[in-house]
Design a protein around this motif. Sequence first.
Motif, PDB file in Angstrom:
ATOM      1  N   HIS A 117      -7.976  10.842  -2.457  1.00 47.46           N
ATOM      2  CA  HIS A 117      -7.980  10.565  -0.976  1.00 47.46           C
ATOM      3  C   HIS A 117      -8.447  11.321  -0.052  1.00 47.46           C
ATOM      4  O   HIS A 117      -9.435  11.412   0.791  1.00 47.46           O
ATOM      5  N   PRO A 150       0.603  -1.243   0.150  1.00 42.38           N
ATOM      6  CA  PRO A 150      -0.044   0.091  -0.103  1.00 42.38           C
ATOM      7  C   PRO A 150       0.909   1.282   0.134  1.00 42.38           C
ATOM      8  O   PRO A 150       2.187   1.280   0.060  1.00 42.38           O
ATOM      9  N   VAL A 166      -0.722 -11.087  -9.686  1.00 42.55           N
ATOM     10  CA  VAL A 166      -1.469 -11.978  -8.858  1.00 42.55           C
ATOM     11  C   VAL A 166      -1.896 -13.225  -9.627  1.00 42.55           C
ATOM     12  O   VAL A 166      -1.810 -14.401  -9.214  1.00 42.55           O
ATOM     13  N   GLY A 210      -2.973  -1.175  -9.906  1.00 45.62           N
ATOM     14  CA  GLY A 210      -3.516  -2.397  -9.453  1.00 45.62           C
ATOM     15  C   GLY A 210      -4.206  -3.296 -10.350  1.00 45.62           C
ATOM     16  O   GLY A 210      -3.910  -4.434 -10.682  1.00 45.62           O
ATOM     17  N   HIS A 211      -5.244  -2.755 -11.045  1.00 48.97           N
ATOM     18  CA  HIS A 211      -6.123  -3.532 -12.120  1.00 48.97           C
ATOM     19  C   HIS A 211      -5.111  -4.089 -13.405  1.00 48.97           C
ATOM     20  O   HIS A 211      -5.522  -4.942 -14.041  1.00 48.97           O
ATOM     21  N   THR A 234      -1.201  -6.176   1.487  1.00 49.13           N
ATOM     22  CA  THR A 234      -1.659  -5.202   2.465  1.00 49.13           C
ATOM     23  C   THR A 234      -2.292  -4.067   1.569  1.00 49.13           C
ATOM     24  O   THR A 234      -1.852  -3.511   0.494  1.00 49.13           O
ATOM     25  N   GLY A 238      -8.275  -3.552   6.052  1.00 45.02           N
ATOM     26  CA  GLY A 238      -8.388  -2.328   6.872  1.00 45.02           C
ATOM     27  C   GLY A 238      -8.896  -2.521   8.402  1.00 45.02           C
ATOM     28  O   GLY A 238      -8.966  -3.713   8.855  1.00 45.02           O
ATOM     29  N   ASN A 297       0.557   3.827   2.524  1.00 43.60           N
ATOM     30  CA  ASN A 297       0.495   4.522   3.729  1.00 43.60           C
ATOM     31  C   ASN A 297       1.697   4.658   4.296  1.00 43.60           C
ATOM     32  O   ASN A 297       2.070   5.340   5.158  1.00 43.60           O
ATOM     33  N   GLY A 303      -0.741  -5.067 -11.078  1.00 43.81           N
ATOM     34  CA  GLY A 303      -0.996  -6.046 -10.008  1.00 43.81           C
ATOM     35  C   GLY A 303      -2.050  -7.064 -10.339  1.00 43.81           C
ATOM     36  O   GLY A 303      -1.582  -8.363  -9.974  1.00 43.81           O
ATOM     37  N   PHE A 342      -9.558   6.740   6.983  1.00 46.01           N
ATOM     38  CA  PHE A 342      -7.915   6.569   6.740  1.00 46.01           C
ATOM     39  C   PHE A 342      -7.134   7.725   6.747  1.00 46.01           C
ATOM     40  O   PHE A 342      -6.828   8.129   5.777  1.00 46.01           O
ATOM     41  N   CYS A 372      -3.748   1.338   9.196  1.00 47.72           N
ATOM     42  CA  CYS A 372      -4.894   0.274   9.623  1.00 47.72           C
ATOM     43  C   CYS A 372      -5.050  -0.009  10.785  1.00 47.72           C
ATOM     44  O   CYS A 372      -6.245  -0.110  11.233  1.00 47.72           O
TER      45      CYS A 372
HETATM   46  O1  TXE Z   1      -5.558   0.866  -1.745  1.00 48.35           O
HETATM   47  P1  TXE Z   1      -5.666  -0.361  -2.565  1.00 48.35           P
HETATM   48  P2  TXE Z   1      -6.708   2.276  -2.147  1.00 48.35           P
HETATM   49  C1  TXE Z   1      -7.556   1.074   2.965  1.00 48.35           C
HETATM   50  C2  TXE Z   1      -7.942   2.669   3.430  1.00 48.35           C
HETATM   51  C3  TXE Z   1      -8.142   3.135   2.116  1.00 48.35           C
HETATM   52  C4  TXE Z   1      -8.727   2.210   1.133  1.00 48.35           C
HETATM   53  C5  TXE Z   1      -8.350   2.314  -0.209  1.00 48.35           C
HETATM   54  O2  TXE Z   1      -9.274   2.556   3.817  1.00 48.35           O
HETATM   55  O3  TXE Z   1      -8.962   4.331   1.994  1.00 48.35           O
HETATM   56  O4  TXE Z   1      -8.066   0.937   1.482  1.00 48.35           O
HETATM   57  O5  TXE Z   1      -7.119   2.372  -0.420  1.00 48.35           O
HETATM   58  C6  TXE Z   1      -3.089  -2.794  -5.460  1.00 48.35           C
HETATM   59  N1  TXE Z   1      -5.012  -6.617  -8.119  1.00 48.35           N
HETATM   60  N2  TXE Z   1      -6.354   0.809   3.013  1.00 48.35           N
HETATM   61  O6  TXE Z   1      -7.689   2.002  -2.970  1.00 48.35           O
HETATM   62  O7  TXE Z   1      -6.500  -0.263  -3.937  1.00 48.35           O
HETATM   63  C7  TXE Z   1      -2.930  -1.307  -5.634  1.00 48.35           C
HETATM   64  O8  TXE Z   1      -2.004  -0.946  -6.651  1.00 48.35           O
HETATM   65  C8  TXE Z   1      -3.732  -6.565  -7.522  1.00 48.35           C
HETATM   66  C9  TXE Z   1      -5.661   0.070   4.162  1.00 48.35           C
HETATM   67  O9  TXE Z   1      -5.524   3.158  -2.453  1.00 48.35           O
HETATM   68  O10 TXE Z   1      -6.170  -1.576  -1.810  1.00 48.35           O
HETATM   69  C10 TXE Z   1      -1.842  -1.101  -4.317  1.00 48.35           C
HETATM   70  O11 TXE Z   1      -0.662  -1.512  -4.791  1.00 48.35           O
HETATM   71  N3  TXE Z   1      -3.313  -5.151  -7.052  1.00 48.35           N
HETATM   72  C11 TXE Z   1      -4.411  -0.347   4.101  1.00 48.35           C
HETATM   73  C12 TXE Z   1      -2.384  -1.959  -3.319  1.00 48.35           C
HETATM   74  O12 TXE Z   1      -3.132  -2.774  -4.056  1.00 48.35           O
HETATM   75  C13 TXE Z   1      -4.190  -4.303  -6.730  1.00 48.35           C
HETATM   76  C14 TXE Z   1      -3.370   0.542   3.139  1.00 48.35           C
HETATM   77  C15 TXE Z   1      -3.230  -1.421  -2.303  1.00 48.35           C
HETATM   78  O13 TXE Z   1      -4.184  -0.437  -2.950  1.00 48.35           O
HETATM   79  C16 TXE Z   1      -5.305  -4.302  -7.428  1.00 48.35           C
HETATM   80  C17 TXE Z   1      -4.113   1.192   2.171  1.00 48.35           C
HETATM   81  C18 TXE Z   1      -5.705  -5.469  -8.276  1.00 48.35           C
HETATM   82  N4  TXE Z   1      -7.258  -5.738  -8.667  1.00 48.35           N
HETATM   83  C19 TXE Z   1      -5.408   1.380   1.851  1.00 48.35           C
HETATM   84  N5  TXE Z   1      -6.148  -3.355  -7.000  1.00 48.35           N
HETATM   85  C20 TXE Z   1      -3.921  -1.007   5.118  1.00 48.35           C
HETATM   86  N6  TXE Z   1      -4.337  -2.231   5.727  1.00 48.35           N
HETATM   87  O14 TXE Z   1      -2.866  -0.541   5.925  1.00 48.35           O
HETATM   88  C21 TXE Z   1      -5.425  -2.595  -6.354  1.00 48.35           C
HETATM   89  N7  TXE Z   1      -4.273  -3.239  -6.123  1.00 48.35           N
END
Ligand code: TXE
Length: 506
Positions: free
Chosen positions: A346, A165, A231, A223-224, A242, A267, A167, A227, A400, A299
């Motif tokens: 965000h 992620p 995967v 990600g889409h 994460t 989360g 953060n 990522g 967040f 988180c």
């Molecule tokens: O994170 P994403 P986002 C929570 C927090 C935040 C919300 C959305 O509430 O507001 O999630 O954040 C990759 N296949 N946390 O949308 O999308 C993406 O490129 C493979 C909690 O910005 O979850 C990035 O590298 N990978 C948190 C990673 O996933 C994919 C930390 C995280 O992005 C993908 C961050 C896919 N289909 C956000 N789609 C914590 N647990 O600490 C996205 N990614």
Amino acid sequence: MNAVTQDLMKRFSVNEHCSSFIGGESVNPSGAGEDIPVISPITEQQISLLREASIEEVDTAVRTARDAFENGPWRHMSVDARKKVMLQIQDVLLSNADELAYLESINAGLAMGYVKGFHVVRTGWNFEFFAEVASQATGEAYTQTKPYISIVTREPVGVSALIGPWNAPLALCSMKIASCIAFGNTCVLKPSEFTPLSLRRVVELIHETDIPKGVVNLVNGRGHVTGDALVSHPEVDVVSFTGGTKTGAMIAARSGEGLKPVALELGGKSANIIAASANIERALDGAILGIYSNNGQQCLAGSRILVERSIADEFIEKFVARSKNIKVGDPMDAATEIGPVCYQAHMDRVLSFVDVAKQDGGELLTGGKRDERHETGLYLEPTAVIAKSNEAQVCQEEIFGPFATFLIYDHLDEALAIANDSEFGLVGYIWSDHLPTVMKASQEMRAGTIWVNTPMTRELRAPFGGYKKSGIGRDSAKDCLQFFTEEKTTTIPTETFPMAKWGASD
Ligand code: TXE
């Protein structure tokens, strides 16, 4: 942006392009993928251009990792030889602490001093820690079934996809890399497209050591696109992720198609219970750190603050006064306590929860808007609301950001019921000097970690991870060993025993 930042920007250059790094080499992209601007939340300007890895580039990265796993020296090296390399990695990362902290700060908006003193140190320590875990790992032997001895050994699982992620990129992804490679695996890391800079440099620095090429590879992209290609690649054996809960569910489904084990750290909407029996000043310090540190983007934040009614007015009043006084500003400035949130969309999402809170009958106590003292930068005023009930969206959704939500309770049982009335279960906090209150909260809260009279403290040896929608699996010495290795049972007879001789008689 202040003078300190301007000076730092002159001192450390940011690469114009941020591409993938595969097999020990920076990738010169073919142009197949898209170019995505990397924006600093401090300057709101483009600081680099991310060259998105296409499906083909991801394929090259995974095949490189596979080749290094199957044919390279890493998994066959003695644990002590691997440990030597892991310690070299720690050294090279710590020797470049200023640069790494700068990159994290300019890209993710985290306070530079905090990153250097805490996240970079932890980044290095992750390599030492997991090298030590690997070197202390033991097997098992079963002798109960005579005349056999069955020995259980662990072997590296293969190629890991590590998705991180935005953060806390350094702290979180370094743990993934270290825990993966310590046991002889190879990996492909995909950092968040919002914050690729520090990790790109980490992977480059890792290659200043004796690490064999192909053990640590990195692809950059959204990600889409990147990522998902990673995967779903058939040569990936396990996925460690994460990020957000929705993304985690998608990744689990994709991994399920290939029967790949997944570790998901997702989360939270953690309850921070402040009992009347608490040391109120310490609880106040802890509650503030619990929600506002790391710019509120973590988180494990204590984002639902539940205060016992008899102390609620005084506690909330003090919390609000402290919130108004928090130093929000340039994260390069040593005095800054809260920096900017990570990216524009965000910030908009965080701010949208102010109206959501009001619509659900809540009241804004402080903040709730952009900090207008700064001409540029995604700065928010530390925000606190009081909700009408735990059903309010601000009590159920992870926001967040530097956004605290208060609820008031009358009895501990009520507080615990509220704490557990959540789809998440990452952590729980309890502030009290009354042992039965502490013990009851620790036993009843349905969360993976309970912090008593302390803000977040990570013990790497102990499991960290979530109940319910906060994730699957745990991080710890033991859990990472289990996740990143396969167990193998070898059964050996200790004497020559009589065996049926099928087909031997006429
Ligand atoms: O994170 P994403 P986002 C929570 C927090 C935040 C919300 C959305 O509430 O507001 O999630 O954040 C990759 N296949 N946390 O949308 O999308 C993406 O490129 C493979 C909690 O910005 O979850 C990035 O590298 N990978 C948190 C990673 O996933 C994919 C930390 C995280 O992005 C993908 C961050 C896919 N289909 C956000 N789609 C914590 N647990 O600490 C996205 N990614």
